[in-house]
Design an enzyme around this catalytic site. Structure first.
Site, mmCIF file in Angstrom:
data_model
loop_
_atom_site.group_PDB
_atom_site.id
_atom_site.type_symbol
_atom_site.label_atom_id
_atom_site.label_comp_id
_atom_site.label_asym_id
_atom_site.label_seq_id
_atom_site.Cartn_x
_atom_site.Cartn_y
_atom_site.Cartn_z
ATOM 1 N N GLY A 144 0.832 -1.194 0.000
ATOM 2 C CA GLY A 144 0.000 0.000 0.000
ATOM 3 C C GLY A 144 0.863 1.239 0.000
ATOM 4 O O GLY A 144 2.039 1.210 -0.406
ATOM 5 N N SER A 145 0.298 2.335 0.485
ATOM 6 C CA SER A 145 0.999 3.620 0.396
ATOM 7 C C SER A 145 2.086 3.748 1.469
ATOM 8 O O SER A 145 2.036 3.085 2.517
ATOM 9 C CB SER A 145 -0.012 4.754 0.582
ATOM 10 O OG SER A 145 -0.590 4.649 1.858
ATOM 11 N N ALA A 146 3.023 4.651 1.200
ATOM 12 C CA ALA A 146 4.091 4.904 2.173
ATOM 13 C C ALA A 146 3.498 5.450 3.473
ATOM 14 O O ALA A 146 3.969 5.138 4.564
ATOM 15 C CB ALA A 146 5.095 5.888 1.591
ATOM 16 N N ARG A 147 2.449 6.250 3.322
ATOM 17 C CA ARG A 147 1.846 6.842 4.525
ATOM 18 C C ARG A 147 1.369 5.753 5.486
ATOM 19 O O ARG A 147 1.673 5.783 6.679
ATOM 20 C CB ARG A 147 0.674 7.710 4.061
ATOM 21 C CG ARG A 147 0.077 8.503 5.142
ATOM 22 C CD ARG A 147 -0.925 9.454 4.575
ATOM 23 N NE ARG A 147 -1.941 9.644 5.610
ATOM 24 C CZ ARG A 147 -3.095 10.180 5.383
ATOM 25 N NH1 ARG A 147 -3.425 10.566 4.181
ATOM 26 N NH2 ARG A 147 -3.948 10.327 6.360
ATOM 27 N N THR A 148 0.639 4.774 4.947
ATOM 28 C CA THR A 148 0.165 3.682 5.799
ATOM 29 C C THR A 148 1.335 2.823 6.275
ATOM 30 O O THR A 148 1.402 2.429 7.443
ATOM 31 C CB THR A 148 -0.844 2.804 5.030
ATOM 32 O OG1 THR A 148 -1.851 3.638 4.479
ATOM 33 C CG2 THR A 148 -1.484 1.775 5.935
ATOM 34 N N GLY A 149 2.259 2.562 5.355
ATOM 35 C CA GLY A 149 3.396 1.709 5.705
ATOM 36 C C GLY A 149 4.202 2.294 6.859
ATOM 37 O O GLY A 149 4.637 1.579 7.769
ATOM 38 N N GLU A 176 5.611 -3.184 1.298
ATOM 39 C CA GLU A 176 5.788 -2.851 -0.127
ATOM 40 C C GLU A 176 5.036 -1.553 -0.330
ATOM 41 O O GLU A 176 3.799 -1.535 -0.226
ATOM 42 C CB GLU A 176 5.194 -3.940 -1.037
ATOM 43 C CG GLU A 176 5.499 -5.385 -0.640
ATOM 44 C CD GLU A 176 6.976 -5.704 -0.593
ATOM 45 O OE1 GLU A 176 7.742 -5.049 -1.321
ATOM 46 O OE2 GLU A 176 7.368 -6.577 0.190
ATOM 47 N N CYS A 179 2.443 1.205 -8.576
ATOM 48 C CA CYS A 179 3.526 1.694 -7.727
ATOM 49 C C CYS A 179 4.770 1.969 -8.554
ATOM 50 O O CYS A 179 5.591 2.806 -8.192
ATOM 51 C CB CYS A 179 3.829 0.687 -6.633
ATOM 52 S SG CYS A 179 4.135 -0.964 -7.253
HETATM 53 P P1 NAD Z 1 -3.398 2.329 1.337
HETATM 54 O O1 NAD Z 1 -2.127 2.469 2.076
HETATM 55 O O2 NAD Z 1 -4.380 3.421 1.434
HETATM 56 O O3 NAD Z 1 -4.186 1.011 1.790
HETATM 57 C C1 NAD Z 1 -3.582 -0.278 1.745
HETATM 58 C C2 NAD Z 1 -4.274 -1.187 2.743
HETATM 59 O O4 NAD Z 1 -3.999 -0.742 4.069
HETATM 60 C C3 NAD Z 1 -5.793 -1.204 2.608
HETATM 61 O O5 NAD Z 1 -6.228 -2.523 2.835
HETATM 62 C C4 NAD Z 1 -6.260 -0.247 3.707
HETATM 63 O O6 NAD Z 1 -7.546 -0.530 4.179
HETATM 64 C C5 NAD Z 1 -5.225 -0.507 4.786
HETATM 65 N N1 NAD Z 1 -4.990 0.626 5.682
HETATM 66 C C6 NAD Z 1 -5.101 1.949 5.410
HETATM 67 N N2 NAD Z 1 -4.724 2.671 6.478
HETATM 68 C C7 NAD Z 1 -4.372 1.798 7.446
HETATM 69 C C8 NAD Z 1 -3.858 1.928 8.780
HETATM 70 N N3 NAD Z 1 -3.636 3.121 9.338
HETATM 71 N N4 NAD Z 1 -3.569 0.795 9.459
HETATM 72 C C9 NAD Z 1 -3.746 -0.410 8.920
HETATM 73 N N5 NAD Z 1 -4.241 -0.594 7.667
HETATM 74 C C10 NAD Z 1 -4.533 0.499 6.944
HETATM 75 O O7 NAD Z 1 -2.992 2.041 -0.191
HETATM 76 P P2 NAD Z 1 -3.955 2.038 -1.470
HETATM 77 O O8 NAD Z 1 -4.363 3.437 -1.722
HETATM 78 O O9 NAD Z 1 -4.980 0.984 -1.337
HETATM 79 O O10 NAD Z 1 -2.952 1.558 -2.602
HETATM 80 C C11 NAD Z 1 -2.181 2.416 -3.389
HETATM 81 C C12 NAD Z 1 -0.779 2.509 -2.821
HETATM 82 O O11 NAD Z 1 -0.178 1.225 -2.815
HETATM 83 C C13 NAD Z 1 0.141 3.370 -3.658
HETATM 84 O O12 NAD Z 1 0.917 4.161 -2.807
HETATM 85 C C14 NAD Z 1 1.008 2.363 -4.380
HETATM 86 O O13 NAD Z 1 2.266 2.859 -4.774
HETATM 87 C C15 NAD Z 1 1.115 1.277 -3.365
HETATM 88 N N6 NAD Z 1 1.447 0.006 -3.987
HETATM 89 C C16 NAD Z 1 2.673 -0.552 -3.742
HETATM 90 C C17 NAD Z 1 3.023 -1.732 -4.371
HETATM 91 C C18 NAD Z 1 4.341 -2.397 -4.141
HETATM 92 O O14 NAD Z 1 4.423 -3.604 -4.342
HETATM 93 N N7 NAD Z 1 5.384 -1.691 -3.737
HETATM 94 C C19 NAD Z 1 2.126 -2.340 -5.229
HETATM 95 C C20 NAD Z 1 0.883 -1.760 -5.430
HETATM 96 C C21 NAD Z 1 0.544 -0.588 -4.795
#
Ligand code: NAD
Length: 472
Positions: free
Chosen positions: A207-212, A230, A264
């Site tokens: 997911g996003s860097a912010r969440t990560g 990731e 991503c």
């Molecule tokens: P996101 O971070 O908003 O959400 C990802 C998951 O985390 C979702 O299931 C969401 O419900 C959950 N989540 C959100 N906030 C949370 C928190 N505070 N605690 C726990 N879980 C939480 O990401 P997105 O918008 O769904 O996806 C797009 C992002 O993913 C982009 O930044 C993209 O670059 C990244 N991405 C990375 C890869 C990679 O392999 N590096 C691949 C695909 C997408």
């Protein structure tokens, strides 16, 4: 306990697509924990056979799965089809990766003893998925985790629950015990509750860097748990010394606008030799104007569909404007042909003269362009990011690629290829804010099991040669 209602909408039509109820985190974790030991105790051959059946189940339901992904994400049918192919192919790749990276091995040992290297599963792993590849990316964690003998609780993105449910149904139909792979529906609240649950042994996140980064903080006091992150990218494409500008334009379009820029690895910043700027941008604009943006099922097939929802489209439109207020010069405006739906045409903006170029991941069809005088400056510009996922050089000069490869900071460094389209048969990950050095794809095996080394001898025969008084 009944959770909140969860609804997903088709981005391309605005119609309701799926409705369900958010899950009970405690109950799902308890079920997975109860079921895990039996799955882990099965021979690996049994688990592999079960996952091969899963590949066949997905193959048999290919069309339905494709349609679900296309409707729920808005991506074109041809692209959704390739996502389902990746789900199928992941099984063979994970089987090979398991034995290559985490299999059993004998190591050199002194006479009459043995040293064995084996791997054990972590236990119960949580998987959090993104919306842009709602099947392939979580599957990229789930399949290797199951082969290694873990149980999994999978929470798909709240924007793509139907795809998540489809994936888990296929796993169950193929014979993965229902307790060993649990579907947890919900949004960030459920994600937080799951990642903070004391009874999970680790978290595999895409997911996003912010969440990560929030998750990294949450795990800071739990070094005993595996955490694989990731995350996103702000990926550069550098164009230097290349005669075929038509092909360069194609590679740039593929990098920046496939999946409506929601990858991503999408190319976000085009850095170009100022000598090539005019002719290259001419080719690029001509090609971009030909891009079909339409419904996933439209005929002719579109190159790209809408972005995921109206909020995202609004945010991207505002971001494009914000880039122009910082001195960016729009070359192609991002249009919103239907204000009620999140279709966007690709936006192109020259940021060379901008007062500052924000290092943020704009997750949509926006490409920023920067001109430089020298190749060295181009590399400095390319590295001007906290992320480090992918980077491409388009050039006919191998020496320039050597220089690029040596100096660029990214986990995927391509030459005359797009920034995206990475193979599942290679490691996939980046540096900086793109991850935490736990690459996925081929190397997913590494974070799904931990190594156990055993020094072994058949009998307890031992002597001490020095440091003892004579026996009395
Ligand atoms: P996101 O971070 O908003 O959400 C990802 C998951 O985390 C979702 O299931 C969401 O419900 C959950 N989540 C959100 N906030 C949370 C928190 N505070 N605690 C726990 N879980 C939480 O990401 P997105 O918008 O769904 O996806 C797009 C992002 O993913 C982009 O930044 C993209 O670059 C990244 N991405 C990375 C890869 C990679 O392999 N590096 C691949 C695909 C997408």
């Amino acid at each position: 306990m009944t959770g909140a209602e969860l609804i997903s909408f088709e981005p391309a039509t605005g119609a309701e697509f799926w409705r369900g109820v958010a899950g009970d985190v405690d109950a799902e974790v308890a079920t997975a924990r109860e079921s895990w030991a039996e799955w882990a105790a099965k021979p690996v051959t049994y688990r592999i056979e079960t996952l091969r059946r899963f590949a066949n189940t997905v193959r048999a339901r290919h069309d339905d799965f494709t349609d679900t992904i296309a409707r729920e994400t808005g991506k074109p049918l041809w692209e959704a089809r390739t996502e389902v192919d990746s789900v199928v192919n992941k099984v063979d790749i994970s089987v090979a990766a398991y034995s290559e990276r985490t299999g059993q091995r004998r190591l050199d040992a002194p006479m009459n003893t043995r040293m064995a290297l084996r791997h054990k599963p972590h236990g119960v792993l949580a998987v959090l998925g993104p919306y842009n590849f709602p099947a392939h990316l979580p599957n990229g964690h789930i399949v290797p985790a199951l082969i290694a003998g873990n149980a999994v609780i999978f929470k798909p993105s709240e924007k793509t629950p139907a795809t998540g449910a489809f994936l888990v149904r296929c796993l169950h139909e193929a014979g993965v015990p229902e307790g060993c792979v649990r579907l947890l529906l919900g949004g960030p609240e459920e994600g937080k509750a799951l990642s903070g649950h004391p009874d999970i042994d680790g978290l595999l996140f895409t997911g996003s860097a912010r969440t990560g980064i929030a998750l990294n903080r949450q795990f800071a006091e739990q070094p005993e748990k595996i955490l694989a992150l990731e995350m996103g990218g702000n990926n550069p494409i550098v164009v230097w010394k290349t005669p075929d500008l038509k092909s360069a334009a194609v590679l740039i379009v593929q990098s920046a606008f496939t999946t409506a820029g929601q990858r991503c690895t999408a190319g976000r910043r085009l850095i170009v030799d100022k000598q090539l700027y005019e002719p290259l941008l001419g080719e690029l604009e001509t090609l971009i104007r030909r891009i079909i943006v339409d419904h996933p099922h439209a005929d002719p097939q579109p190159f790209m569909g809408p972005v995921i929802d109206n909020d995202t489209a609004d945010m991207l439109t505002e971001s494009f404007l914000a880039l122009s207020t910082r001195g960016g010069r729009p070359l192609l405006h991002m249009a919103r042909p239907n204000g009620d739906l999140p279709f966007l045409t690709p936006g192109l903006i020259d940021m060379t003269e901008a007062s500052d170029r924000p290092d943020i991941e704009l997750f949509g069809p926006i490409l920023q362009v920067v001109r430089t005088d020298t190749f060295e400056e181009a590399i400095v510009e390319a590295n001007r990011t906290r992320y480090g996922l992918s980077a491409s050089l388009i050039s006919q000069d191998p020496k320039l690629f050597e220089q690029f490869w040596a100096n660029i900071r990214a986990g995927i460094v391509n030459w005359n290829r797009p920034t995206n389209g990475a193979s599942s048969a290679a490691p996939f990950g980046g540096i900086g804010w793109s991850g935490n050095h736990r690459p996925s794809a081929l190397y997913a095996a590494d974070y799904c099991a931990y190594p156990v080394v055993s020094n072994e001898a058949d009998q307890a025969r031992a002597t001490i040669g020095v440091g003892l008084r004579d026996a009395v």
